[in-house]
Design a protein around this motif. Structure first.
Motif, PDB file in Angstrom:
ATOM      1  N   ILE A  39      13.379  -1.986  -0.300  1.00 30.21           N
ATOM      2  CA  ILE A  39      13.962  -0.771  -0.032  1.00 30.21           C
ATOM      3  C   ILE A  39      15.101  -0.226  -0.809  1.00 30.21           C
ATOM      4  N   ARG A  40      15.970  -1.230  -1.175  1.00 31.88           N
ATOM      5  CA  ARG A  40      16.988  -0.950  -2.460  1.00 31.88           C
ATOM      6  C   ARG A  40      16.199  -0.696  -3.595  1.00 31.88           C
ATOM      7  N   ALA A  41      15.531  -1.413  -4.022  1.00 30.82           N
ATOM      8  CA  ALA A  41      14.890  -1.224  -5.216  1.00 30.82           C
ATOM      9  C   ALA A  41      14.143   0.199  -5.156  1.00 30.82           C
ATOM     10  N   LEU A  42      13.684   0.694  -4.084  1.00 29.30           N
ATOM     11  CA  LEU A  42      13.180   2.142  -3.935  1.00 29.30           C
ATOM     12  C   LEU A  42      14.048   3.186  -4.355  1.00 29.30           C
ATOM     13  N   LYS A  43      15.237   2.867  -3.622  1.00 33.85           N
ATOM     14  CA  LYS A  43      16.346   3.770  -3.507  1.00 33.85           C
ATOM     15  C   LYS A  43      16.677   3.763  -5.190  1.00 33.85           C
ATOM     16  N   GLY A  44      16.878   2.593  -5.778  1.00 36.54           N
ATOM     17  CA  GLY A  44      17.206   2.628  -7.041  1.00 36.54           C
ATOM     18  C   GLY A  44      16.529   3.518  -8.164  1.00 36.54           C
ATOM     19  N   ARG A  45      15.218   3.487  -7.774  1.00 41.48           N
ATOM     20  CA  ARG A  45      14.344   4.416  -8.679  1.00 41.48           C
ATOM     21  C   ARG A  45      14.274   5.566  -8.094  1.00 41.48           C
ATOM     22  N   GLY A  46      15.035   6.170  -7.311  1.00 41.42           N
ATOM     23  CA  GLY A  46      15.139   7.459  -6.779  1.00 41.42           C
ATOM     24  C   GLY A  46      13.947   8.013  -5.540  1.00 41.42           C
ATOM     25  N   THR A  47      13.428   6.875  -4.976  1.00 39.08           N
ATOM     26  CA  THR A  47      12.565   7.442  -3.902  1.00 39.08           C
ATOM     27  C   THR A  47      13.207   7.416  -2.678  1.00 39.08           C
ATOM     28  N   ALA A  48      13.080   8.442  -1.775  1.00 42.17           N
ATOM     29  CA  ALA A  48      13.611   8.463  -0.475  1.00 42.17           C
ATOM     30  C   ALA A  48      12.853   7.524   0.444  1.00 42.17           C
ATOM     31  N   VAL A  49      13.692   7.025   1.531  1.00 44.82           N
ATOM     32  CA  VAL A  49      12.917   6.327   2.116  1.00 44.82           C
ATOM     33  C   VAL A  49      13.495   6.477   3.732  1.00 44.82           C
ATOM     34  N   PHE A  50      12.385   6.947   4.823  1.00 44.49           N
ATOM     35  CA  PHE A  50      12.570   7.035   6.028  1.00 44.49           C
ATOM     36  C   PHE A  50      12.336   5.787   6.741  1.00 44.49           C
ATOM     37  N   LEU A  51      13.309   5.314   7.461  1.00 48.84           N
ATOM     38  CA  LEU A  51      13.064   4.039   7.981  1.00 48.84           C
ATOM     39  C   LEU A  51      13.139   4.095   9.633  1.00 48.84           C
ATOM     40  N   ASN A  52      12.144   3.970  10.175  1.00 50.93           N
ATOM     41  CA  ASN A  52      11.872   3.979  11.517  1.00 50.93           C
ATOM     42  C   ASN A  52      12.100   2.296  12.147  1.00 50.93           C
ATOM     43  N   SER A  53      13.290   2.125  12.859  1.00 54.16           N
ATOM     44  CA  SER A  53      13.634   0.875  13.254  1.00 54.16           C
ATOM     45  C   SER A  53      14.347   0.861  14.516  1.00 54.16           C
ATOM     46  N   HIS A  54      14.230  -0.096  15.377  1.00 62.32           N
ATOM     47  CA  HIS A  54      15.260  -0.606  16.433  1.00 62.32           C
ATOM     48  C   HIS A  54      16.040  -1.616  16.130  1.00 62.32           C
ATOM     49  N   VAL A 107       0.751  -0.912   0.133  1.00 65.98           N
ATOM     50  CA  VAL A 107      -0.032   0.025   0.071  1.00 65.98           C
ATOM     51  C   VAL A 107       0.795   1.229   0.088  1.00 65.98           C
ATOM     52  N   ALA A 108       1.995   1.138   0.836  1.00 62.87           N
ATOM     53  CA  ALA A 108       2.777   2.407   0.942  1.00 62.87           C
ATOM     54  C   ALA A 108       3.540   2.679  -0.509  1.00 62.87           C
ATOM     55  N   LEU A 109       3.726   1.667  -1.388  1.00 61.51           N
ATOM     56  CA  LEU A 109       4.461   1.646  -2.558  1.00 61.51           C
ATOM     57  C   LEU A 109       3.522   2.227  -3.721  1.00 61.51           C
ATOM     58  N   LEU A 110       2.291   2.364  -3.725  1.00 58.71           N
ATOM     59  CA  LEU A 110       1.307   2.695  -4.570  1.00 58.71           C
ATOM     60  C   LEU A 110       1.482   3.912  -5.147  1.00 58.71           C
ATOM     61  N   GLY A 111       1.572   4.115  -6.491  1.00 55.17           N
ATOM     62  CA  GLY A 111       1.791   5.474  -7.177  1.00 55.17           C
ATOM     63  C   GLY A 111       3.216   6.053  -7.297  1.00 55.17           C
ATOM     64  N   ARG A 112       4.143   5.393  -7.078  1.00 51.70           N
ATOM     65  CA  ARG A 112       5.571   5.521  -7.062  1.00 51.70           C
ATOM     66  C   ARG A 112       5.893   6.816  -6.199  1.00 51.70           C
ATOM     67  N   PRO A 113       5.480   6.937  -4.937  1.00 50.78           N
ATOM     68  CA  PRO A 113       5.990   8.039  -4.232  1.00 50.78           C
ATOM     69  C   PRO A 113       7.289   8.603  -4.073  1.00 50.78           C
ATOM     70  N   ASP A 114       7.396   9.763  -3.814  1.00 50.10           N
ATOM     71  CA  ASP A 114       8.710  10.284  -3.725  1.00 50.10           C
ATOM     72  C   ASP A 114       9.451  10.289  -2.448  1.00 50.10           C
ATOM     73  N   LEU A 115       8.654   9.806  -1.609  1.00 53.54           N
ATOM     74  CA  LEU A 115       9.114   9.470  -0.022  1.00 53.54           C
ATOM     75  C   LEU A 115       8.204   8.511   0.408  1.00 53.54           C
ATOM     76  N   VAL A 116       8.781   7.508   1.135  1.00 49.40           N
ATOM     77  CA  VAL A 116       8.269   6.482   1.887  1.00 49.40           C
ATOM     78  C   VAL A 116       8.709   6.476   3.134  1.00 49.40           C
ATOM     79  N   LEU A 117       7.772   6.529   4.382  1.00 48.59           N
ATOM     80  CA  LEU A 117       7.960   6.368   5.411  1.00 48.59           C
ATOM     81  C   LEU A 117       7.536   5.166   6.145  1.00 48.59           C
ATOM     82  N   LEU A 118       8.452   4.208   6.453  1.00 49.44           N
ATOM     83  CA  LEU A 118       8.225   2.975   6.922  1.00 49.44           C
ATOM     84  C   LEU A 118       8.560   3.017   8.536  1.00 49.44           C
ATOM     85  N   ASP A 119       7.534   2.542   9.292  1.00 51.84           N
ATOM     86  CA  ASP A 119       7.629   2.513  10.646  1.00 51.84           C
ATOM     87  C   ASP A 119       7.595   1.184  11.130  1.00 51.84           C
ATOM     88  N   GLU A 120       8.960   0.692  11.538  1.00 49.95           N
ATOM     89  CA  GLU A 120       9.170  -0.618  11.999  1.00 49.95           C
ATOM     90  C   GLU A 120       8.547  -1.783  10.895  1.00 49.95           C
TER      91      GLU A 120
END
Lengths: 320, 233
Positions: free
Chosen positions: A195-210, A165-178
């Motif tokens: 995530i690597r594929a997203l980076k490859g197509r120019g999408t910024a990824v904000f990854l929340n993680s512990h 759902v988060a990847l629909l529509g080729r967003p410019d920024l994806v925020l992933l919470d855990e």
């Protein structure tokens, strides 16, 4: 809902131009719930097309930060821009993808229907829906379950759907919470690939993680937060420091000999094993020479890169 | 408007998927069959005068109208907010609200969807608004009791509740038009003693009261919007 109750931007023109070219930029962004401070003042920047790791112990304010960025909560102070627009801006949300931490989809819908609903909400042109949905299902490995009701999905499958759902529509920024909290090792590997594929197509990824190992493997830059504040930020190399640690096994060192080694910095003394931190690699041969001079017999010299976990715990201790 | 309709459609779809609509349709059918059968039996009873049949029929009609009352659509205004609260609690709203949609649009869509459900199936309305309705009903009875005993405090409580939750007022307004005129006349002769009957009304709706109800609707929706827009999730 379009007008957010944050202060008008107080940046000079250069800074404003800078904020526009960044995926995320915040200045002292803060959130209080009554007397509880959830986020004390977040100042950070995430560049376009980079994978940014947001690390912190439980309760550090990670989820609050993401909620402020996607407009689920209103900041009590400070400013924030997402893709050049003030946080919460309605139009900009079209270019955002978001995977919440604790979420559920309508259990009475099929996976495909959930994706259709979000295509509609994200205002993706209808002719593109099928292509978008098929691509998302394929990417998260749910193609063969597209027609099944979501309430029959395991937690891991729901998380995969959430990622889709988060990847629909080729967003410019994806925020992933855990994003991998409910996933098995295979699932985690898959998410890293996504995530690597997203980076490859120019999408910024904000990854929340512990999950530090995960962050270590995929993030270009990270920020460490604790008690609602950023306590360190930079590339992985900057955070870890250029100088690693070295572990040496030596016997025959007397107390005076050990004391002489202090000249090479503090070290963990575990009897035969000595661990020196923050020692430049050039000085390792000198150190070994010194040990020999002090009557020690050297059996092993192991250069060791500090792991993110070590550094993370260190940072928390320093700032505790 | 498009986004409001998306949410409204989602709300109706959910009810139909969860077999709620089917259950309600069956129940509605059962009620229609049973009441029709009841009405058909009325004139065949022994030793009843046509006036008594009319009285019984009017009371029955009112009872059925109670279940089928469009007035209860009003209840959905108050129910839309809890419906959203449950979406927030389950985490469904977390995925929807960051999309380019205003919170007011989500709220209106939810309300519209529920209103459609109420209109589609009066039984839903019955289920949704029953609790509300009874609160107001007790207020309405309090008003009537107060009138019987001439107690101002009780009258004030009754009027207050009728203003706060207008379903009972509208209900009494609606049943006024369902009552045969000779019964109304007889009741007026009987005076206050008849006033305690919740299935009886001796006055039509005041125009001002209808205005108040419209203002009430706008105010409740406005208040829900206002508080939802500021809520941190």
């Amino acid at each position: 809902m379009q007008a957010r109750s944050i202060d008008p931007p107080a940046l000079n023109p250069d800074e404003a131009a800078g904020a526009a070219s960044l995926a995320i930029h915040t200045q002292d962004l803060a959130k209080r719930y009554g007397k509880t401070v959830a986020l004390a003042g977040l100042t950070m920047s995430v560049r376009r097309a980079e994978v940014f790791g947001f690390l912190g112990p439980n309760g550090a304010g990670k989820t609050t930060a993401v909620k402020l960025l996607v407009g689920l909560a209103l900041p009590t102070a400070g400013q924030g821009w997402v893709l050049g627009a003030p946080v919460g801006d309605l139009k900009t949300r079209r270019r955002l993808g978001y995977l919440p931490e604790l979420f559920r989809y309508q259990g009475w819908m099929s996976a495909r229907e959930v994706l259709e609903l979000h295509c509609k909400l994200a205002q993706i042109p209808r002719p593109d829906w099928k292509k978008e949905i098929d691509a998302a299902l394929e990417l998260v490995g749910l193609s063969d379950r597209a027609g099944d009701r979501v309430d029959g999905f395991s937690k891991g499958m729901q998380q995969r759907l959430g990622l889709g759902v988060a990847l629909l529509g080729r967003p410019d920024l994806v925020l992933l919470d855990e994003p991998t909290s409910a996933l098995d090792p295979v699932g985690r590997h898959d998410v890293r690939e996504v995530i690597r594929a997203l980076k490859g197509r120019g999408t910024a990824v904000f990854l929340n993680s512990h999950l530090l190992t995960e962050v270590e493997q995929i993030c270009d830059r990270i920020a460490v937060v604790d008690h609602g504040r950023v306590i360190a930020t930079g590339t992985m190399a900057e955070i870890l420091g250029k100088d690693g640690a070295v572990r040496i096994r030596a016997t025959g060192l007397a107390t005076t000999g050990r004391a002489a080694l202090r000249a090479y910095g503090s070290f963990d003394d575990e009897g035969e094993w000595l661990t020196f931190r923050g020692l430049s690699q050039d000085r390792v041969p000198d150190l070994v020479g010194e040990i020999v001079r002090q009557g020690g017999r050297v059996y092993a010299v192991e250069p060791r890169h500090e792991t993110l976990e070590d550094r993370f715990l260190e940072l928390l201790k320093e700032n505790g | 408007m498009n986004r409001v309709l998306t949410i409204a459609r989602l709300t109706v779809l959910e009810a139909s998927r969860r077999k709620l609509l089917l259950a309600l349709a069956l129940l509605t059918l059962a009620v229609i069959v049973l009441t029709s059968w009841g009405f058909s039996r009325l004139p065949t009873m022994k030793d009843v005068t046509p006036a008594q049949v009319r009285l019984a029929a009017s009371q029955l009609t009112i009872l059925v109208a109670f279940m089928f009352s469009g007035v209860l659509a009003l209840g959905s205004t108050l129910v839309a907010a809890p419906a959203i609260a449950s979406d927030i609690e389950s985490g469904i709203a977390l995925a929807i609200l960051p999309r380019p949609i205003r919170r007011s649009q989500v709220l209106m869509g939810k309300w519209l969807g529920l209103a459609v459900l109420v209109v589609l199936s009066p039984m839903t309305g019955g289920v949704i608004a029953l609790v509300l309705f009874f609160v107001a009903w007790i207020g309405g009875i309090a008003l009537a009791i107060g009138q019987v005993f001439g107690n101002d405090t009780i009258i004030n409580i009754g009027v207050g509740s009728r203003l706060l939750i207008p379903t009972d007022g509208l209900w009494h307004g609606a049943i006024f038009y369902l009552e045969p005129s000779d019964i109304l006349a007889a009741a007026r002769v009987a005076g206050r003693a008849r006033a305690g009957n919740p299935f009886f009304a001796d006055q039509p709706l005041a125009f001002k009261y209808i205005l108040w109800v419209i203002a009430w609707l706008v105010a409740v929706l406005g208040l829900a919007n206002w508080s939802f827009a500021r809520r941190d999730l």
